[in-house]
Scaffold this motif. Structure first.
Motif, mmCIF file in Angstrom:
data_model
loop_
_atom_site.group_PDB
_atom_site.id
_atom_site.type_symbol
_atom_site.label_atom_id
_atom_site.label_comp_id
_atom_site.label_asym_id
_atom_site.label_seq_id
_atom_site.Cartn_x
_atom_site.Cartn_y
_atom_site.Cartn_z
ATOM 1 N N ALA A 27 31.828 -8.870 106.673
ATOM 2 C CA ALA A 27 31.261 -8.822 105.328
ATOM 3 C C ALA A 27 32.339 -8.785 104.261
ATOM 4 O O ALA A 27 32.174 -9.369 103.181
ATOM 5 N N SER A 28 33.436 -8.112 104.543
ATOM 6 C CA SER A 28 34.481 -7.936 103.532
ATOM 7 C C SER A 28 35.334 -9.172 103.320
ATOM 8 O O SER A 28 36.041 -9.262 102.315
ATOM 9 N N LEU A 29 35.290 -10.113 104.246
ATOM 10 C CA LEU A 29 36.054 -11.343 104.069
ATOM 11 C C LEU A 29 35.701 -12.034 102.753
ATOM 12 O O LEU A 29 36.545 -12.656 102.114
ATOM 13 N N SER A 30 34.431 -11.921 102.357
ATOM 14 C CA SER A 30 33.963 -12.637 101.175
ATOM 15 C C SER A 30 34.105 -11.842 99.883
ATOM 16 O O SER A 30 33.964 -12.417 98.797
ATOM 17 N N ALA A 31 34.365 -10.553 99.976
ATOM 18 C CA ALA A 31 34.320 -9.697 98.796
ATOM 19 C C ALA A 31 35.310 -10.121 97.716
ATOM 20 O O ALA A 31 34.970 -10.203 96.541
ATOM 21 N N ARG A 32 36.559 -10.399 98.110
ATOM 22 C CA ARG A 32 37.585 -10.739 97.133
ATOM 23 C C ARG A 32 38.060 -12.182 97.291
ATOM 24 O O ARG A 32 39.113 -12.556 96.808
ATOM 25 N N ALA A 33 37.257 -12.993 97.985
ATOM 26 C CA ALA A 33 37.696 -14.347 98.330
ATOM 27 C C ALA A 33 37.936 -15.229 97.114
ATOM 28 O O ALA A 33 38.826 -16.087 97.132
ATOM 29 N N LEU A 34 37.165 -15.069 96.050
ATOM 30 C CA LEU A 34 37.310 -15.948 94.891
ATOM 31 C C LEU A 34 38.375 -15.474 93.900
ATOM 32 O O LEU A 34 38.785 -16.252 93.036
ATOM 33 N N ASP A 35 38.818 -14.225 94.013
ATOM 34 C CA ASP A 35 39.777 -13.706 93.026
ATOM 35 C C ASP A 35 41.047 -14.557 92.924
ATOM 36 O O ASP A 35 41.469 -14.891 91.812
ATOM 37 N N PRO A 36 41.694 -14.933 94.046
ATOM 38 C CA PRO A 36 42.928 -15.712 93.908
ATOM 39 C C PRO A 36 42.706 -17.132 93.382
ATOM 40 O O PRO A 36 43.644 -17.760 92.887
ATOM 41 N N VAL A 37 41.487 -17.668 93.525
ATOM 42 C CA VAL A 37 41.235 -19.061 93.132
ATOM 43 C C VAL A 37 40.443 -19.180 91.842
ATOM 44 O O VAL A 37 40.041 -20.289 91.464
ATOM 45 N N LEU A 38 40.211 -18.069 91.149
ATOM 46 C CA LEU A 38 39.425 -18.102 89.913
ATOM 47 C C LEU A 38 39.988 -19.070 88.868
ATOM 48 O O LEU A 38 39.211 -19.757 88.194
ATOM 49 N N PRO A 39 41.319 -19.163 88.693
ATOM 50 C CA PRO A 39 41.818 -20.130 87.705
ATOM 51 C C PRO A 39 41.383 -21.564 87.997
ATOM 52 O O PRO A 39 41.081 -22.328 87.078
ATOM 53 N N HIS A 40 41.308 -21.933 89.275
ATOM 54 C CA HIS A 40 40.885 -23.277 89.631
ATOM 55 C C HIS A 40 39.380 -23.457 89.430
ATOM 56 O O HIS A 40 38.918 -24.532 89.035
ATOM 57 N N VAL A 41 38.600 -22.428 89.731
ATOM 58 C CA VAL A 41 37.155 -22.481 89.484
ATOM 59 C C VAL A 41 36.893 -22.660 87.993
ATOM 60 O O VAL A 41 36.077 -23.496 87.578
ATOM 61 N N ALA A 42 37.592 -21.856 87.184
ATOM 62 C CA ALA A 42 37.429 -21.947 85.733
ATOM 63 C C ALA A 42 37.798 -23.343 85.232
ATOM 64 O O ALA A 42 37.112 -23.906 84.369
ATOM 65 N N ASP A 43 38.861 -23.918 85.775
ATOM 66 C CA ASP A 43 39.304 -25.241 85.340
ATOM 67 C C ASP A 43 38.303 -26.329 85.716
ATOM 68 O O ASP A 43 38.008 -27.222 84.917
ATOM 69 N N GLU A 44 37.752 -26.260 86.925
ATOM 70 C CA GLU A 44 36.820 -27.305 87.368
ATOM 71 C C GLU A 44 35.535 -27.321 86.555
ATOM 72 O O GLU A 44 35.002 -28.394 86.231
ATOM 73 N N PHE A 45 35.039 -26.126 86.213
ATOM 74 C CA PHE A 45 33.766 -26.063 85.492
ATOM 75 C C PHE A 45 33.940 -25.928 83.979
ATOM 76 O O PHE A 45 32.962 -25.819 83.242
ATOM 77 N N GLY A 46 35.196 -25.928 83.521
ATOM 78 C CA GLY A 46 35.456 -25.891 82.094
ATOM 79 C C GLY A 46 35.051 -24.594 81.421
ATOM 80 O O GLY A 46 34.517 -24.603 80.306
ATOM 81 N N VAL A 47 35.285 -23.471 82.089
ATOM 82 C CA VAL A 47 34.959 -22.164 81.510
ATOM 83 C C VAL A 47 36.235 -21.335 81.412
ATOM 84 O O VAL A 47 37.259 -21.660 82.021
ATOM 85 N N SER A 48 36.186 -20.255 80.651
ATOM 86 C CA SER A 48 37.346 -19.385 80.505
ATOM 87 C C SER A 48 37.519 -18.524 81.748
ATOM 88 O O SER A 48 36.592 -18.356 82.554
ATOM 89 N N ILE A 49 38.714 -17.950 81.899
ATOM 90 C CA ILE A 49 38.962 -17.074 83.036
ATOM 91 C C ILE A 49 38.087 -15.833 82.960
ATOM 92 O O ILE A 49 37.649 -15.294 83.982
ATOM 93 N N ALA A 50 37.789 -15.372 81.743
ATOM 94 C CA ALA A 50 36.910 -14.208 81.583
ATOM 95 C C ALA A 50 35.503 -14.533 82.074
ATOM 96 O O ALA A 50 34.833 -13.701 82.692
ATOM 97 N N THR A 51 35.045 -15.762 81.799
ATOM 98 C CA THR A 51 33.728 -16.180 82.280
ATOM 99 C C THR A 51 33.727 -16.316 83.794
ATOM 100 O O THR A 51 32.780 -15.892 84.472
ATOM 101 N N ALA A 52 34.782 -16.886 84.347
ATOM 102 C CA ALA A 52 34.881 -17.018 85.800
ATOM 103 C C ALA A 52 34.930 -15.652 86.477
ATOM 104 O O ALA A 52 34.421 -15.470 87.585
ATOM 105 N N ALA A 53 35.527 -14.683 85.780
ATOM 106 C CA ALA A 53 35.595 -13.323 86.332
ATOM 107 C C ALA A 53 34.216 -12.703 86.471
ATOM 108 O O ALA A 53 34.050 -11.697 87.163
ATOM 109 N N SER A 54 33.217 -13.303 85.823
ATOM 110 C CA SER A 54 31.849 -12.787 85.943
ATOM 111 C C SER A 54 31.337 -12.908 87.369
ATOM 112 O O SER A 54 30.379 -12.224 87.744
ATOM 113 N N PHE A 55 31.947 -13.784 88.196
ATOM 114 C CA PHE A 55 31.554 -13.856 89.605
ATOM 115 C C PHE A 55 31.734 -12.502 90.280
ATOM 116 O O PHE A 55 30.894 -12.061 91.064
ATOM 117 N N SER A 56 32.858 -11.868 89.993
ATOM 118 C CA SER A 56 33.122 -10.556 90.570
ATOM 119 C C SER A 56 32.091 -9.542 90.086
ATOM 120 O O SER A 56 31.586 -8.728 90.853
#
Length: 410
Positions: A27-56
């Motif tokens: 279960a814990s494998l997924s808990a912090r999985a997106l944290d290191p890649v958030l800048p790329h997620v934000a870039d692909e969807f055209g949102v700010s890093i603060a908005t991408a941090a909303s995933f957490s």
């Protein structure tokens, strides 16, 4: 649970603890999985890093709000069965996330992932507490935590490496498949009595359990874990962006730094049996919170990534030192409704993680990074002192009446 031959008062650790640790790992494998890649997620969807941090935040919020219902369901219908179902849900949510074509769709999959994860870790703690007496429980819980922290460690570090090669979608796809495979393995390990035994709790018992929980002065531990989640875990979505500001744009580097926290947690599991007799519970809470406070102050200095990785290691060590104590207090609030008590513990903890990124984002924007982190450091030191002063080691009010139930668990 599987027949282990070990009763709760036995001083040995039941073999089933290893199976429980496996569930927390998956279960814990997924808990912090997106944290290191958030800048790329934000870039692909055209949102700010603060908005991408909303995933957490949404993962934590969903995890939190389902806890009262999942805790009651575990007490009513069986802890092992609920864990298996939620592992499958978590795996499917990650796979759907990898296929997302829009930010809202990915956001929705993180909600499902939060629900799935919410049915694993708190219930695992409940199973551990059922098997082990209070005087040995902190060491037993540390072993369960070892599975979780290893998952956090690999989830953060591996997601950075995988992200460099396949992008963030590859990260979610791999972790989704692993969660489903783990659910099959856990179902095999918990087959038999654990999945067939009739429920041992009814709604009347649950109502009594809630009264027992909140009439106990140690219910203050819920407020303490809320503050922990806010001050410590609320920081994590911003760590990759802090590194980007220093010119470290590699996702692997971000993963290594964040993984330092889980390494520190593993240090805790290896040392708790030695430090607990020396410091006592009060000393552990003060030392752990103080260590976290110092490392938050170090993070405010904006030093190189190697120093930050070492700092995160000590932060994780300190965090789990106080957090492990608070988990034991929560496990003793009620015996008859122990899964409910520990699910409420997770509810408040993840509500803190929900508020944390918002609070950090507001603070960084309006008063600056250094002031925000130093404030969080001071709050953590004060928390350790308050917990040591206010929390008392007592037995749950329903301990005597629940003994027959405890014996039936082994």
């Amino acid at each position: 649970m599987p027949q282990t031959g070990v009763r709760p008062h036995d001083q040995r650790m039941p073999p089933a603890i290893n199976i429980i640790a496996l569930t927390t790992f998956a279960a814990s494998l997924s808990a912090r999985a997106l944290d290191p890649v958030l800048p790329h997620v934000a870039d692909e969807f055209g949102v700010s890093i603060a908005t991408a941090a909303s995933f957490s935040a949404v993962f934590a919020f969903t995890f939190a709000i389902v806890q009262p219902a999942l805790g009651a369901a575990a007490d009513l219908f069986g802890k092992a069965r609920l864990m298996i179902v939620c592992l499958v849900l978590l795996g499917l949510a990650n796979i759907l996330g990898a296929l997302s074509t829009s930010f809202p769709l990915l956001f929705a999959t993180r909600i499902l992932a939060g629900i799935g994860s919410g049915g694993v870790f708190p219930v695992a703690l409940g199973l551990t507490s059922d098997l082990v007496a209070p005087e040995k429980r902190q060491v037993a819980i540390s072993r369960t935590l070892a599975g979780s922290m290893t998952g956090n460690l690999l989830g953060a570090s591996a997601s950075g490496v995988i992200g460099d090669f396949t992008g963030w979608r590859g990260v979610l796809a791999v972790l989704g498949l692993l969660a489903i495979v783990a659910s099959v393995a856990v179902a095999a390990g918990f087959r038999g009595a654990a999945l067939k035994r009739a429920p041992r709790t009814n709604l009347s018992t649950l109502r009594h359990g809630y009264r027992t929980i909140f009439s106990n002065p140690n219910a203050l531990c819920y407020g303490a874990v809320f503050v922990e989640g806010c001050c410590v875990l609320g920081l994590f979505p911003f760590l990759a962006s802090f590194l980007f500001e220093l010119g470290e744009t590699s996702l692997s580097i971000a993963g290594i730094v964040i993984a330092g926290f889980a390494v520190g947690g593993l240090f805790y599991t290896l040392t708790v049996s030695r430090f607990l007799p020396l410091l006592g519970v009060k000393g552990m809470m003060i030392a752990g919170a103080s260590l976290v406070g110092v490392q938050l102050a170090v993070t405010a200095l904006g030093l190189g990534w190697k120093v930050q990785a070492i700092s995160l290691l000590f932060m994780g060590w300190g965090f789990y030192t106080i957090h492990g104590c608070l988990q034991v207090f929560a496990s003793e609030l009620s015996v008859e409704a122990r899964a409910t008590a520990l699910s409420l513990h997770s509810f408040f903890f993840y509500m803190g993680q929900t508020v944390g990124p918002i609070a950090y984002g507001f603070g960084i924007q309006h008063v600056g990074k250094s002031s925000t982190l130093l404030t969080a450091a001071a709050v953590m030191v004060a928390l350790g002192l308050a917990c040591a002063r206010l929390l008392r080691q007592t037995r749950a009010a329903d301990t005597v009446s629940s003994k027959p139930q405890e014996k039936g668990l082994t």
